[in-house]
Design a protein around this motif. Sequence first.
Motif, PDB file in Angstrom:
ATOM      1  N   GLN A 170      -1.540  -3.220  -3.390  1.00 42.67           N
ATOM      2  CA  GLN A 170      -0.800  -2.086  -3.930  1.00 42.67           C
ATOM      3  C   GLN A 170      -0.513  -1.033  -2.862  1.00 42.67           C
ATOM      4  O   GLN A 170       0.109  -0.028  -3.139  1.00 42.67           O
ATOM      5  N   GLY A 171      -0.968  -1.250  -1.625  1.00 43.45           N
ATOM      6  CA  GLY A 171      -0.756  -0.296  -0.543  1.00 43.45           C
ATOM      7  C   GLY A 171      -2.070   0.270  -0.052  1.00 43.45           C
ATOM      8  O   GLY A 171      -3.053   0.354  -0.798  1.00 43.45           O
ATOM      9  N   TRP A 172      -2.079   0.704   1.223  1.00 43.55           N
ATOM     10  CA  TRP A 172      -3.311   1.189   1.843  1.00 43.55           C
ATOM     11  C   TRP A 172      -3.518   2.684   1.650  1.00 43.55           C
ATOM     12  O   TRP A 172      -4.446   3.257   2.229  1.00 43.55           O
ATOM     13  N   ASN A 173      -2.692   3.314   0.825  1.00 49.72           N
ATOM     14  CA  ASN A 173      -2.863   4.737   0.550  1.00 49.72           C
ATOM     15  C   ASN A 173      -4.068   4.917  -0.370  1.00 49.72           C
ATOM     16  O   ASN A 173      -4.053   4.530  -1.536  1.00 49.72           O
ATOM     17  N   ALA A 174      -5.135   5.494   0.174  1.00 50.45           N
ATOM     18  CA  ALA A 174      -6.372   5.620  -0.605  1.00 50.45           C
ATOM     19  C   ALA A 174      -6.185   6.483  -1.844  1.00 50.45           C
ATOM     20  O   ALA A 174      -6.895   6.300  -2.843  1.00 50.45           O
ATOM     21  N   ALA A 175      -5.231   7.411  -1.819  1.00 50.63           N
ATOM     22  CA  ALA A 175      -5.021   8.282  -2.977  1.00 50.63           C
ATOM     23  C   ALA A 175      -4.544   7.507  -4.193  1.00 50.63           C
ATOM     24  O   ALA A 175      -4.700   7.959  -5.341  1.00 50.63           O
ATOM     25  N   THR A 176      -3.959   6.324  -3.970  1.00 51.86           N
ATOM     26  CA  THR A 176      -3.483   5.494  -5.089  1.00 51.86           C
ATOM     27  C   THR A 176      -4.320   4.227  -5.230  1.00 51.86           C
ATOM     28  O   THR A 176      -3.866   3.247  -5.827  1.00 51.86           O
ATOM     29  N   ALA A 189      -3.379 -11.776   1.073  1.00 47.87           N
ATOM     30  CA  ALA A 189      -3.593 -10.347   0.847  1.00 47.87           C
ATOM     31  C   ALA A 189      -4.885  -9.892   1.530  1.00 47.87           C
ATOM     32  O   ALA A 189      -5.844 -10.647   1.662  1.00 47.87           O
ATOM     33  N   GLU A 190      -4.893  -8.629   1.960  1.00 43.91           N
ATOM     34  CA  GLU A 190      -6.078  -8.038   2.572  1.00 43.91           C
ATOM     35  C   GLU A 190      -6.423  -6.744   1.839  1.00 43.91           C
ATOM     36  O   GLU A 190      -5.536  -6.006   1.414  1.00 43.91           O
ATOM     37  N   PHE A 191      -7.726  -6.467   1.714  1.00 40.73           N
ATOM     38  CA  PHE A 191      -8.125  -5.271   0.993  1.00 40.73           C
ATOM     39  C   PHE A 191      -9.557  -4.887   1.346  1.00 40.73           C
ATOM     40  O   PHE A 191     -10.301  -5.641   1.981  1.00 40.73           O
ATOM     41  N   LYS A 192      -9.936  -3.674   0.898  1.00 42.74           N
ATOM     42  CA  LYS A 192     -11.302  -3.162   1.014  1.00 42.74           C
ATOM     43  C   LYS A 192     -11.643  -2.392  -0.249  1.00 42.74           C
ATOM     44  O   LYS A 192     -10.765  -2.089  -1.067  1.00 42.74           O
ATOM     45  N   PHE A 193     -12.935  -2.052  -0.380  1.00 46.22           N
ATOM     46  CA  PHE A 193     -13.402  -1.275  -1.518  1.00 46.22           C
ATOM     47  C   PHE A 193     -13.812   0.109  -1.025  1.00 46.22           C
ATOM     48  O   PHE A 193     -14.411   0.263   0.049  1.00 46.22           O
ATOM     49  N   LEU A 194     -13.501   1.144  -1.831  1.00 46.51           N
ATOM     50  CA  LEU A 194     -13.832   2.519  -1.491  1.00 46.51           C
ATOM     51  C   LEU A 194     -14.698   3.125  -2.584  1.00 46.51           C
ATOM     52  O   LEU A 194     -14.555   2.778  -3.768  1.00 46.51           O
ATOM     53  N   GLY A 195     -15.561   4.046  -2.197  1.00 47.37           N
ATOM     54  CA  GLY A 195     -16.372   4.766  -3.172  1.00 47.37           C
ATOM     55  C   GLY A 195     -15.680   5.995  -3.699  1.00 47.37           C
ATOM     56  O   GLY A 195     -16.220   6.701  -4.555  1.00 47.37           O
ATOM     57  N   GLN A 196     -14.474   6.271  -3.208  1.00 48.67           N
ATOM     58  CA  GLN A 196     -13.684   7.424  -3.605  1.00 48.67           C
ATOM     59  C   GLN A 196     -12.235   7.144  -3.220  1.00 48.67           C
ATOM     60  O   GLN A 196     -11.959   6.177  -2.522  1.00 48.67           O
ATOM     61  N   GLN A 197     -11.322   7.944  -3.661  1.00 51.76           N
ATOM     62  CA  GLN A 197      -9.909   7.700  -3.373  1.00 51.76           C
ATOM     63  C   GLN A 197      -9.494   8.406  -2.070  1.00 51.76           C
ATOM     64  O   GLN A 197      -8.501   9.143  -2.027  1.00 51.76           O
ATOM     65  N   ASP A 198     -10.251   8.164  -1.016  1.00 50.95           N
ATOM     66  CA  ASP A 198      -9.882   8.596   0.334  1.00 50.95           C
ATOM     67  C   ASP A 198     -10.699   7.759   1.312  1.00 50.95           C
ATOM     68  O   ASP A 198     -11.576   6.990   0.920  1.00 50.95           O
ATOM     69  N   TRP A 199     -10.398   7.914   2.638  1.00 49.10           N
ATOM     70  CA  TRP A 199     -11.046   7.096   3.660  1.00 49.10           C
ATOM     71  C   TRP A 199     -12.176   7.831   4.365  1.00 49.10           C
ATOM     72  O   TRP A 199     -12.688   7.356   5.387  1.00 49.10           O
ATOM     73  N   TYR A 235     -13.119   1.704  -5.896  1.00 53.55           N
ATOM     74  CA  TYR A 235     -11.667   1.583  -5.889  1.00 53.55           C
ATOM     75  C   TYR A 235     -11.244   0.475  -4.927  1.00 53.55           C
ATOM     76  O   TYR A 235     -11.957   0.152  -3.968  1.00 53.55           O
ATOM     77  N   LEU A 236     -10.065  -0.069  -5.178  1.00 48.44           N
ATOM     78  CA  LEU A 236      -9.501  -1.124  -4.339  1.00 48.44           C
ATOM     79  C   LEU A 236      -8.313  -0.568  -3.570  1.00 48.44           C
ATOM     80  O   LEU A 236      -7.370  -0.027  -4.158  1.00 48.44           O
ATOM     81  N   ALA A 237      -8.340  -0.708  -2.233  1.00 44.21           N
ATOM     82  CA  ALA A 237      -7.221  -0.302  -1.386  1.00 44.21           C
ATOM     83  C   ALA A 237      -6.851  -1.479  -0.497  1.00 44.21           C
ATOM     84  O   ALA A 237      -7.729  -2.187  -0.001  1.00 44.21           O
ATOM     85  N   GLY A 238      -5.549  -1.688  -0.309  1.00 42.50           N
ATOM     86  CA  GLY A 238      -5.136  -2.800   0.539  1.00 42.50           C
ATOM     87  C   GLY A 238      -3.686  -3.164   0.352  1.00 42.50           C
ATOM     88  O   GLY A 238      -2.900  -2.401  -0.208  1.00 42.50           O
ATOM     89  N   SER A 239      -3.334  -4.356   0.801  1.00 43.36           N
ATOM     90  CA  SER A 239      -1.934  -4.773   0.783  1.00 43.36           C
ATOM     91  C   SER A 239      -1.433  -5.103  -0.612  1.00 43.36           C
ATOM     92  O   SER A 239      -0.224  -5.231  -0.827  1.00 43.36           O
TER      93      SER A 239
END
Length: 482
Positions: free
Chosen positions: A392-398, A421-431, A386-390
Amino acid sequence: MKNIIKSIFASLVVALLFVACTDDADRDWTTPEASFKLYNTTLGSNVLYETMKSNPFVLTWDKTGSSNYTVVYSTTEDFATKITLGTATTNTFTTTIGDINSKFLQAGLSPYASNTVYVRVEAGSEISNAITFGVTPYPIAGPIVTAPTAGSTLVLNSADQTATATTVTWNDYSSYGVDVKYLVEVAKTGTTSFASIGEVTNVKSLAVTNKDLNTAVVNTGATINAPNNIDVRVTATTTSTGGSIVLKSAVVTFKVTPYQVDYPNFFLVGAASAAGWDAAGSINLYKHDNISEIYTYLQPDEFRFLGQADWNPINYSMDADGIRASYKYFKTVSSNVVKGAGTNDIENMKFTGAAGIYKVVIDADFGVKSLTVSSTTVSWDIPNLYLAGSIQGWNAATALPFQPKGNGVFESDPLQIPNGAEFKFLGQQDWTGKEWGNIHAAGNTGFLGPNGDNNNIKFDGGDNFYIITVDLKKGTYKLVKL
C-alpha cells in the motif's frame, strides 16, 4: 748571501709542492666538481598524494649548449647508487608527480614515510650541484599473493575444524609509514562474489581454520565434497591526510574440497518463554550455519532447549560443566542464565533478567555450544501493530493496522499480496519508533528482528489473498493463504 736566498726559495718550493700533494690526496676525485647550477625543485609539497599524480614536476638549470642531459637521483649524498629520473635536450626537465612517485618507490622508498633524496643533472663529463629534499610517496601497487600457490589443492578437514587449514601469505612494500589493513577474500572462480576469510593489520599472513575457510568456500556456491576452483585475493587499504587508497592483488586460483556440516536444531521451551513447557509448541530458533538465534520474550523463570519439537531424543540441560545434552554441551553461558532446579544431569536453565524481548543466540560450532542472551531490546507489550511496504506504500502515516489477538499476537485483515512484495511491521504509524522486519532469511514464514537488525520481508508467492499473523513474543510471523 745569494746561496742563502736560493736555499730559502728551494725550501719554499718543496713546501708548496708538499701542501699541493697533500690537498690532492685529500680530494675526492670520484665526484667531479659541479660545473653548472641546478635550481631548486618546483615540488610544492614534500608529501605526495594520489590526487597530485597529474601535477607537473619541473627542474631547470643554467647550462645550455648540450643536447643530452640526464637527471639522476640517489638516496645517498655520494650518488654511489644512482637512478635515472629522466632525460632532456634543453635546460628544463618536466614530468609528473605520479612519475617521480613511481620511481621513488621502485628505488625502495617506503610509502607514507619521509625519505631524503638527492638530485643532480649530468651532461657528459659535467655535473650540476645536487639539490636535496624530503619526499613522502604514496603506494601504487597491490600485494602479491605467495601462498597458496596457483594450482595447489587443499582438502578441508571436518574432523578438526579449529586446526589451521592453510596460511595465506603475500608480499608488499617493505614497510609503510601508516597502518595498512589487509582483507583476505575467496570466491568461486568465474564469479565476483568474494567472501571474507579474515583481516589483519601490518602483517603479511593470515592463518585460516578449516571451519572459517569451509564456511566461506561453501557460501561462494562451491560443491560439497568435490574439488572447486577457488580464487583468493588480498586487498590493502591505507588512510592518510590525502584520503584512502585501496589496492587489490591479482587473484590466485587453487582447488579446495569443502565438507558438509550438519548443525543441530534448537527449540526453546519452558516457563521463561512464550511457549511454556509444551514441547510441541516450542520455539524453533532460526539456524544459519553454526548460529541459531531468535528475538523472543523471556521472563524470570526456568527453560531449556530441545533438539526437536519433542522431549526426545535430544534434551539439553545444565550441569556443573555448563549446559549439557547426551553428546554435546554449552561451554559458556550468559551472566543472566544460571542453573535451575533439578538433580544430576537434568537441571533446567534459569533466566534471571527482567521480562522483555531478548536476542537468544547459540553458537553450535566445533561441537561446543555457547549461549548468549542479549540485553533487552524492546518491550513485547506493543498495543498496536501496522504494516508498511510496497503493498500500500511505504508512507508510515498510512500504514495498515493489525488486529490485536492478545499475548503479543497480531493478525491482519485479508490482504491481496502480489508476488515480490516487500514490507515491514511498525509499532506506530511512523518510522521513529519500533520497527520489525526479517532477520537474515526471506520467506513467507520467518523470524522477526527489531530496529537495526532486520531486512525487508520479501514475499514469494502468487498474487492471492493472505492473512499475516505476527507473534512478537515468539519472534515469528507467517502468511496464510485464504
